[in-house]
Write an enzyme that holds these catalytic residues in place. Sequence first.
Site, PDB file in Angstrom:
ATOM      1  N   GLU A   1       0.870  -1.169   0.000  1.00  0.00           N
ATOM      2  CA  GLU A   1       0.000   0.000   0.000  1.00  0.00           C
ATOM      3  C   GLU A   1       0.915   1.230   0.000  1.00  0.00           C
ATOM      4  O   GLU A   1       1.816   1.330   0.828  1.00  0.00           O
ATOM      5  CB  GLU A   1      -0.895   0.015   1.251  1.00  0.00           C
TER       6      GLU A   1
ATOM      7  N   ARG B   1       5.319 -12.987   9.586  1.00  0.00           N
ATOM      8  CA  ARG B   1       5.970 -11.730   9.234  1.00  0.00           C
ATOM      9  C   ARG B   1       7.298 -11.627   9.953  1.00  0.00           C
ATOM     10  O   ARG B   1       7.506 -12.251  10.992  1.00  0.00           O
ATOM     11  CB  ARG B   1       5.068 -10.546   9.539  1.00  0.00           C
TER      12      ARG B   1
ATOM     13  N   LYS C   1       4.608   0.517   9.373  1.00  0.00           N
ATOM     14  CA  LYS C   1       4.670   1.799   8.674  1.00  0.00           C
ATOM     15  C   LYS C   1       4.082   2.917   9.521  1.00  0.00           C
ATOM     16  O   LYS C   1       4.562   4.038   9.500  1.00  0.00           O
ATOM     17  CB  LYS C   1       3.945   1.697   7.333  1.00  0.00           C
TER      18      LYS C   1
HETATM   19  P1  ATP Z   1       3.032  -2.484   8.035  1.00  0.00           P
HETATM   20  O1  ATP Z   1       2.669  -3.548   9.014  1.00  0.00           O
HETATM   21  O2  ATP Z   1       4.460  -2.089   8.072  1.00  0.00           O
HETATM   22  O3  ATP Z   1       2.134  -1.297   8.061  1.00  0.00           O
HETATM   23  P2  ATP Z   1       1.571  -3.533   5.856  1.00  0.00           P
HETATM   24  O4  ATP Z   1       1.330  -4.979   5.894  1.00  0.00           O
HETATM   25  O5  ATP Z   1       0.448  -2.647   6.178  1.00  0.00           O
HETATM   26  O6  ATP Z   1       2.886  -3.194   6.648  1.00  0.00           O
HETATM   27  P3  ATP Z   1       1.652  -3.427   3.036  1.00  0.00           P
HETATM   28  O7  ATP Z   1       2.097  -2.313   2.176  1.00  0.00           O
HETATM   29  O8  ATP Z   1       0.220  -3.799   3.040  1.00  0.00           O
HETATM   30  O9  ATP Z   1       2.132  -3.067   4.472  1.00  0.00           O
HETATM   31  O10 ATP Z   1       2.539  -4.704   2.780  1.00  0.00           O
HETATM   32  C1  ATP Z   1       2.857  -5.199   1.506  1.00  0.00           C
HETATM   33  C2  ATP Z   1       3.230  -6.641   1.634  1.00  0.00           C
HETATM   34  O11 ATP Z   1       4.351  -6.810   2.493  1.00  0.00           O
HETATM   35  C3  ATP Z   1       2.086  -7.446   2.223  1.00  0.00           C
HETATM   36  O12 ATP Z   1       1.938  -8.625   1.480  1.00  0.00           O
HETATM   37  C4  ATP Z   1       2.537  -7.728   3.620  1.00  0.00           C
HETATM   38  O13 ATP Z   1       2.013  -8.930   4.082  1.00  0.00           O
HETATM   39  C5  ATP Z   1       4.060  -7.766   3.481  1.00  0.00           C
HETATM   40  N1  ATP Z   1       4.698  -7.399   4.746  1.00  0.00           N
HETATM   41  C6  ATP Z   1       4.489  -6.279   5.469  1.00  0.00           C
HETATM   42  N2  ATP Z   1       5.206  -6.308   6.606  1.00  0.00           N
HETATM   43  C7  ATP Z   1       5.892  -7.474   6.602  1.00  0.00           C
HETATM   44  C8  ATP Z   1       6.810  -8.101   7.506  1.00  0.00           C
HETATM   45  N3  ATP Z   1       7.174  -7.524   8.651  1.00  0.00           N
HETATM   46  N4  ATP Z   1       7.309  -9.310   7.169  1.00  0.00           N
HETATM   47  C9  ATP Z   1       6.962  -9.889   6.015  1.00  0.00           C
HETATM   48  N5  ATP Z   1       6.106  -9.366   5.127  1.00  0.00           N
HETATM   49  C10 ATP Z   1       5.572  -8.174   5.404  1.00  0.00           C
HETATM   50 MG    MG Z   2      -1.336  -3.834   4.644  1.00  0.00          MG
END
Ligand code: ATP
Ligand code: MG
Length: 565
Positions: free
Chosen positions: A35, A260, A270
């Site tokens: 995102e 994760r 984020k």
């Molecule tokens: P955050 O938790 O940092 O806000 P998010 O999941 O909201 O991250 P996205 O932009 O939706 O951020 O993530 C893009 C991809 O990266 C998704 O498929 C998510 O599952 C993966 N992702 C995010 N954080 C991690 C992590 N700590 N380890 C592995 N994959 C991750």
């Molecule tokens: Mg997300």
Amino acid sequence: MSSREPKKNFIREIIDEDIRRGKHGGRVHTRFPPEPNGFLHIGHAKSICLNFGLAADYGGLCNLRFDDTNPETEEIAYVESIKEDVCWLGFEWEDREYYASDYFEKLYEFAVDLIKKGKAYVCDLSAEEVSVQRGTLTEPGKDSPYRNRSVEENLDLFRRMKEGEFPDGSKTLRAKIDMSHPNLLMRDPVLYRIRRERHYRRGDAWCIYPTYDWAHGQSDSIEGITHSICTLEFEVHRPLYDWFLDALGIHHPQQIEFARLSLSNTVLSKRKLLELVREGYVSGWDDPRMPTISGLRRRGYTPEAIRNFCDIIGVAKANSIVDMALLEDCLREDLNKRAPRVMAVLRPLKVMVINYPEHKVEELEAINNPEDPGMGTRKVPFSRVLYIERDDFMEEPPKKFYRLAPGREIRLRYAYFITCREVIKDPATGEITELRCTYDPATRGGDAPDGRRVKATLHWVSAAHAIDAEVRLYDTLFTKRDAGEVEEGADWKANLNPKSLEILRGSKVEPSLADATPGSRFQFERLGYFCVDSRDSKPGKPVFNRTVTLHDPWAKLVRSGRHNQ
Ligand code: ATP
Ligand code: MG
């Protein structure tokens, strides 16, 4: 992209089995769906390496898809940074750059289809009422009074929602599933909300926006994704993911969840990283202390080290905290091979070689990288006035201190043996300001012809030739190992490390570093790996970031799995 033999894991087992059974015609098509509401961090790197890596290993494809359905927090600047970071990590998406916001029309049609099938309805309850009526884990929810509207009425209302006839929040479109389903997400989840909010790509074209659950699976389906890999928190969403695709009867990718990445002494969210940026705890998203890809890059990390780290940690089904020492060790291993060695003195102490001729300058040969003879040699100037590291001298050395002390002889690397003859102090403060030493001309290059030994070899620079430099030393951003796991609502910023940055303004580096290019990396002998800062460094006035220290015995333990978490 690499010649390594891929490590087995449960995701590969699923894919192998799918290929064996000819599911999806044996295709492998993944996606990385960020995102654009912040910069990518090392956790995202894990997901990128996994998704692009699987596609590469199975001769498949991986899409870059911006999951941009939330107009409030998304920005084009984040899109640009994400593309730069994925590219820098070494992955290519070719022409497969997609945006969920381009699917708004298609997603709307899918919703109309669901209504026609009697599987969705327009609901007039407010967000609070929906949440109250959802029930709890132990109590079933209540049916909405609007649940049994006719298909015609739903079609009409949904169209008018889209056309902007109703105020924000006054209506939603909900799936008609089961208000007593044991999984709360299945209790008539919301698909669309009315929100008059400008979207960074679609402008004001839409005033209804799809929820994550409604947008994600259908976007996967539109793109022909075969394996939709996401993190564990989406496991409970999977029944909904499946329900939508089955209800619509469209291409059905398989959602697979993995743990994760959590890293010690930092936060990988984020939202929290944005807060650190906005509130000025760091200088920006690319502050070298940040766990963001841009921060790691500015700190001096290589894409190879990050990819290797992601390989080593692998994928699992259970969450755990990976020690930062492991990431740092992957970096050392890479930099040890590629970083040229140079001499730099972080906290200088003046040394006068009293028996060395006053105007003489010698160019001494120094090896650029003992690990790689192909990197050759360079000349370093030696003269009467030098700097050594303040820590390398003690007036009253304790037992195990083998470096310079009064009356003691040591080696200056690539130069001569010197002996300390006199310690000069500031009469007012008592601070040591200079050492008077003698050198042995017979030891040129650093060896004594009579075979005499010294216990220490020190780095140094020639005072007249050295370049002034600023050096920034970093420690972890948080003092607490599990800083990222602090309970919701607790003060996670209380664990910030007040000593995460130390700036040294009077450092001296050898003259070969005068025009080192921003981003280039070096090993400062005996001190660690350093990188020329890409933002603040100026020609002739370099700024160095300490990337990582030289050795960390703890990292070796972590790596071999012999540590206890
Ligand atoms: P955050 O938790 O940092 O806000 P998010 O999941 O909201 O991250 P996205 O932009 O939706 O951020 O993530 C893009 C991809 O990266 C998704 O498929 C998510 O599952 C993966 N992702 C995010 N954080 C991690 C992590 N700590 N380890 C592995 N994959 C991750
Ligand atoms: Mg997300």
